[in-house]
Design a protein around this motif. Structure first.
Motif, PDB file in Angstrom:
ATOM      1  N   ALA A  49       0.891  -1.085  -0.062  1.00  0.00           N
ATOM      2  CA  ALA A  49      -0.338  -0.179  -0.406  1.00  0.00           C
ATOM      3  C   ALA A  49       1.116   1.234  -0.305  1.00  0.00           C
ATOM      4  O   ALA A  49       2.343   0.756   0.585  1.00  0.00           O
ATOM      5  CB  ALA A  49      -1.264  -0.009   0.979  1.00  0.00           C
ATOM      6  N   VAL A  79      -5.177   0.461   3.744  1.00  0.00           N
ATOM      7  CA  VAL A  79      -5.978   1.334   3.480  1.00  0.00           C
ATOM      8  C   VAL A  79      -5.892   2.521   4.632  1.00  0.00           C
ATOM      9  O   VAL A  79      -5.716   4.061   4.496  1.00  0.00           O
ATOM     10  CB  VAL A  79      -7.064   1.195   2.154  1.00  0.00           C
ATOM     11  N   VAL A 114      -8.771   7.127  -2.830  1.00  0.00           N
ATOM     12  CA  VAL A 114      -8.004   5.612  -2.932  1.00  0.00           C
ATOM     13  C   VAL A 114      -8.728   4.651  -4.004  1.00  0.00           C
ATOM     14  O   VAL A 114      -9.128   5.185  -4.748  1.00  0.00           O
ATOM     15  CB  VAL A 114      -9.216   4.815  -1.444  1.00  0.00           C
TER      16      VAL A 114
END
Length: 295
Positions: A138, A241, A253
């Protein structure tokens, strides 16, 4: 070299996206102020952490030569401006080593495939991107312009990618097979590798991509343990996230990678947006920018 492949500066632009299992290259030229796509090519893994620098460069060249072949042009690597985003380039030292390795190109610029995907997805704007393919990472570009990250440690250290899911599926199946439990996982493993001893022999020298091919069992088999793994997987994604949204201040996102559709089918992400560009397109844009330093 065929003259019909050249732009005004006589240089080809090559964008390259190299994930954990294969490398993709797109060949282009600048003509009349526009980039004209000539051909595309693929080859095996160019991840230097998996295959070594020499083999990574060999696969890169093979993909570029395949793109020339698709264009019907004799390969001319010495006339190529190449930008590659590759798995395995996790540190500045990795990038320097890759760029410094002897190569035939007019210019070679490299970065990690993850940072390339991040820039492509949000077209350079702030955002949090979860990449779930063979591996899991991420990344976020914050409102302050800084880069933030989670995971991406490489297999078997990281969780959340296809290799991790595949390994967990193998462990479950192996336990069933050894315990003489007649489950679908045990049946599939026996069909593939015959016995626990066969599994032990198979694992020698195997890469993350080899394990990732077993991830499909987790999605296909109706088993409470597989469903539990998928819930754990979704939880990992949500946590990564959420942490980066707070840390970076970014609101947008995105999700990318080979398991993108499977994850989006299971998880609603606040602030989700569709990608602005694909990594291969971004790599080509960056390859074109190299012409200013060469022409």
């Amino acid at each position: 070299m065929s003259a019909r492949g050249e732009g005004k500066d006589g240089l080809f632009r090559v964008g390259v996206d190299a994930g954990g299992t294969k490398v993709r290259a797109v060949l282009a030229r600048r003509l009349g102020g526009e980039l004209q796509i000539l051909g595309k090519g693929t080859a095996g893994s160019a991840n230097p952490r998996q295959v070594g620098l020499a083999q990574a460069h060999a696969e890169l060249r093979a993909a570029i030569e395949a793109a020339f072949g698709a264009a019907g042009i004799a390969p001319a690597p010495e006339r190529c401006l190449v930008h590659i985003g590759s798995a395995g380039l996790a540190t500045t030292e990795d990038v320097i080593a890759f760029e410094s390795f002897e190569h035939p190109y007019a210019r070679l610029e490299a970065q990690s495939d993850a940072t390339l995907a991040l820039a492509a997805y949000f077209a350079g704007h702030p955002g949090v991107l979860l990449i779930v393919g063979t591996g899991c990472i991420a990344l976020a570009r914050g409102l302050d312009g800084k880069l933030y990250r989670r995971m991406g440690w490489g297999f078997p250290l990281e969780v959340g990618g296809g290799a991790w899911l595949g390994l967990e599926a193998l462990r479950l199946a192996l336990g069933d097979l050894e315990g003489h439990r007649h489950t679908e996982l045990a049946r599939r493993l026996k069909a593939e590798l015959e016995s626990p001893r066969g599994v032990m022999e198979w694992i020698r020298g195997k890469s993350s991509g080899d394990y990732a091919r077993f991830a499909r069992w987790v999605f296909e088999v109706e088993d409470d343990r597989c469903r539990g793994l998928l819930e754990q997987w979704s939880g990992i994604a949500h946590r990564l996230v959420a942490e980066l949204r707070v840390e970076s201040g970014a609101l947008q996102v995105g999700v990318w990678g080979g398991l993108r559709e499977q994850l989006l089918g299971r998880l609603a992400l606040v602030g989700y947006v569709e990608p602005k560009r694909e990594p291969l397109e971004q790599a080509l844009i960056l390859a074109d920018e190299l012409a200013a330093d060469v022409a």
